[in-house]
Design a protein around this motif. Structure first.
Motif, PDB file in Angstrom:
ATOM      1  N   GLY A 133     124.628 -59.789  26.316  1.00  0.00           N
ATOM      2  CA  GLY A 133     124.659 -58.330  26.361  1.00  0.00           C
ATOM      3  C   GLY A 133     124.487 -57.731  24.968  1.00  0.00           C
ATOM      4  O   GLY A 133     123.763 -56.745  24.787  1.00  0.00           O
ATOM      5  N   LYS A 134     125.147 -58.327  23.981  1.00  0.00           N
ATOM      6  CA  LYS A 134     125.030 -57.835  22.600  1.00  0.00           C
ATOM      7  C   LYS A 134     123.623 -58.064  22.053  1.00  0.00           C
ATOM      8  O   LYS A 134     123.085 -57.226  21.329  1.00  0.00           O
ATOM      9  N   LEU A 135     123.038 -59.227  22.417  1.00  0.00           N
ATOM     10  CA  LEU A 135     121.674 -59.512  21.975  1.00  0.00           C
ATOM     11  C   LEU A 135     120.674 -58.525  22.592  1.00  0.00           C
ATOM     12  O   LEU A 135     119.733 -58.075  21.940  1.00  0.00           O
ATOM     13  N   PRO A 186     139.388 -77.032  33.862  1.00  0.00           N
ATOM     14  CA  PRO A 186     137.918 -76.991  33.969  1.00  0.00           C
ATOM     15  C   PRO A 186     137.349 -75.697  34.555  1.00  0.00           C
ATOM     16  O   PRO A 186     136.429 -75.116  33.955  1.00  0.00           O
ATOM     17  N   PRO A 187     137.859 -75.195  35.697  1.00  0.00           N
ATOM     18  CA  PRO A 187     137.301 -73.928  36.203  1.00  0.00           C
ATOM     19  C   PRO A 187     137.580 -72.748  35.274  1.00  0.00           C
ATOM     20  O   PRO A 187     136.746 -71.833  35.154  1.00  0.00           O
ATOM     21  N   ARG A 188     138.715 -72.755  34.595  1.00  0.00           N
ATOM     22  CA  ARG A 188     139.029 -71.688  33.639  1.00  0.00           C
ATOM     23  C   ARG A 188     138.074 -71.740  32.452  1.00  0.00           C
ATOM     24  O   ARG A 188     137.630 -70.698  31.948  1.00  0.00           O
ATOM     25  N   ILE A 189     137.759 -72.965  32.015  1.00  0.00           N
ATOM     26  CA  ILE A 189     136.831 -73.136  30.896  1.00  0.00           C
ATOM     27  C   ILE A 189     135.449 -72.609  31.280  1.00  0.00           C
ATOM     28  O   ILE A 189     134.805 -71.887  30.504  1.00  0.00           O
ATOM     29  N   ASN A 190     134.984 -72.953  32.485  1.00  0.00           N
ATOM     30  CA  ASN A 190     133.667 -72.493  32.951  1.00  0.00           C
ATOM     31  C   ASN A 190     133.605 -70.973  33.049  1.00  0.00           C
ATOM     32  O   ASN A 190     132.614 -70.344  32.665  1.00  0.00           O
ATOM     33  N   THR A 191     134.672 -70.379  33.594  1.00  0.00           N
ATOM     34  CA  THR A 191     134.719 -68.922  33.721  1.00  0.00           C
ATOM     35  C   THR A 191     134.670 -68.259  32.345  1.00  0.00           C
ATOM     36  O   THR A 191     133.935 -67.283  32.129  1.00  0.00           O
ATOM     37  N   ALA A 192     135.476 -68.787  31.417  1.00  0.00           N
ATOM     38  CA  ALA A 192     135.508 -68.221  30.064  1.00  0.00           C
ATOM     39  C   ALA A 192     134.170 -68.403  29.362  1.00  0.00           C
ATOM     40  O   ALA A 192     133.694 -67.505  28.648  1.00  0.00           O
ATOM     41  N   LYS A 193     133.541 -69.555  29.594  1.00  0.00           N
ATOM     42  CA  LYS A 193     132.234 -69.834  28.991  1.00  0.00           C
ATOM     43  C   LYS A 193     131.181 -68.844  29.496  1.00  0.00           C
ATOM     44  O   LYS A 193     130.420 -68.274  28.706  1.00  0.00           O
ATOM     45  N   GLU A 194     131.159 -68.643  30.809  1.00  0.00           N
ATOM     46  CA  GLU A 194     130.184 -67.719  31.394  1.00  0.00           C
ATOM     47  C   GLU A 194     130.397 -66.291  30.897  1.00  0.00           C
ATOM     48  O   GLU A 194     129.441 -65.570  30.615  1.00  0.00           O
ATOM     49  N   LYS A 195     131.670 -65.906  30.783  1.00  0.00           N
ATOM     50  CA  LYS A 195     131.982 -64.555  30.309  1.00  0.00           C
ATOM     51  C   LYS A 195     131.526 -64.363  28.866  1.00  0.00           C
ATOM     52  O   LYS A 195     130.884 -63.358  28.530  1.00  0.00           O
ATOM     53  N   GLU A 196     131.839 -65.337  28.016  1.00  0.00           N
ATOM     54  CA  GLU A 196     131.475 -65.214  26.605  1.00  0.00           C
ATOM     55  C   GLU A 196     129.967 -65.280  26.414  1.00  0.00           C
ATOM     56  O   GLU A 196     129.410 -64.579  25.564  1.00  0.00           O
ATOM     57  N   MET A 197     129.304 -66.125  27.212  1.00  0.00           N
ATOM     58  CA  MET A 197     127.845 -66.199  27.140  1.00  0.00           C
ATOM     59  C   MET A 197     127.227 -64.880  27.612  1.00  0.00           C
ATOM     60  O   MET A 197     126.263 -64.378  27.026  1.00  0.00           O
ATOM     61  N   GLY A 198     127.814 -64.294  28.689  1.00  0.00           N
ATOM     62  CA  GLY A 198     127.334 -63.009  29.185  1.00  0.00           C
ATOM     63  C   GLY A 198     127.521 -61.906  28.154  1.00  0.00           C
ATOM     64  O   GLY A 198     126.630 -61.078  27.945  1.00  0.00           O
TER      65      GLY A 198
END
Length: 283
Positions: A244-246, A228-240
């Motif tokens: 950034g690209k947008l 779960p914490p790894r998923i949240n970290t990866a989610k936040e990174k990918e969303m960030g």
């Protein structure tokens, strides 16, 4: 090597397709009485299938030896040869080989290939497991009880068939759990929001199995705590990264007008929870 496929459902009109040493030829069942020692009639097709399966098993045994001696690339080559020999309607045997190939890829840390092989194994086994009925045919009916209609030797034969059927199902579920463990491991190592979420889904499915070995249960429980914490970290990174690209795209569009995304600010309304956009010319 000889490969064949029977097309059609009408036995009288079925066609036997032979590929002999790379040369394709089509014959109607019954046209050929003998070819390379095989009689292509009802029993002949079964005989040919059995011969191919035995050859596939021999190739698999060779692959197993390579695996136990840590020669994983060679093992994959031999498992692939076993797959090429195995009749394509034998889903269980194919699933076992695919699962073994996934184990080799895990050892080689080729996570993507491991996921693909393990998924192929799971898919093949899922086709062998009868789907549960959405509704009971009758209220209170116990589908776990099977009535034996015959007597004496006939009843014994029916019981034997049921035992074989139960054993087959147990084998399918056992191999399926191995393939799921391997896929979950590969997805977890591969990383990324989608892969980690997929790994968690597989581990949750494994956690529901009552027949899972104790060692595997410990691995599953540990993974469900750490993911779960790894998923949240990866989610936040990918969303960030996405934002950034947008932003970069938006700046490219606004630049000709002397503006940038910094001129726009999103503010959250504490009362409604909604967002409003404010424009600031001075930025």
């Amino acid at each position: 090597m000889i490969m064949f496929a029977v097309l059609g459902t009408d036995k009288a009109d079925s066609w036997l397709v032979l590929f002999v040493f790379g040369k394709g030829a089509v014959y109607q069942v019954g046209e050929l009485e003998d070819f390379g020692g095989f009689v292509f009639e009802n029993k002949g097709i079964k005989k040919m299938s059995t011969a191919l399966l035995e050859e596939s098993k021999a190739q698999k045994a060779t692959a197993n030896k390579f695996f136990t001696s840590s020669q994983y690339s060679q093992a994959i080559c031999e498992y692939d040869k076993a797959l090429s020999l195995c009749p394509n309607y034998l889903e269980y045997e194919i699933a076992v080989l695919k699962s073994n190939i996934a184990a080799c890829h895990l050892k080689l840390e080729d996570w993507k290939a491991a996921v693909e092989s393990a998924t192929a194994a799971v898919d093949a086994l899922d086709r062998l497991i009868p789907k549960k009925k959405e509704k009971e045919d009758e209220a209170g009916k116990d589908e776990g009880v099977v009535e034996i209609e015959g007597e004496g030797a006939e009843a014994e034969e029916e019981l034997k068939k049921l035992e074989i059927s139960d054993q087959r199902r147990d084998d399918i579920l056992r191999i399926r759990s191995k393939a799921l463990m391997r896929r979950a491991k590969a997805k977890s190592e591969q990383g990324g929001w989608g892969n980690l979420q997929g790994a968690e889904d597989d581990y949750k499915a494994l956690a529901q199995l009552t027949t899972l070995p104790l060692q595997d249960k410990k691995i599953v429980q540990a993974a469900l705590r750490s993911l779960p914490p790894r998923i949240n970290t990866a989610k936040e990174k990918e969303m960030g990264d996405m934002m950034g690209k947008l932003k970069e795209l938006g700046n490219g569009i606004l630049k000709p007008f002397g503006l940038s995304t910094d001129n726009f600010k999103m503010e959250k309304d504490s009362n409604t929870g909604g967002y409003s956009m404010n424009f600031n010319q001075g930025r």
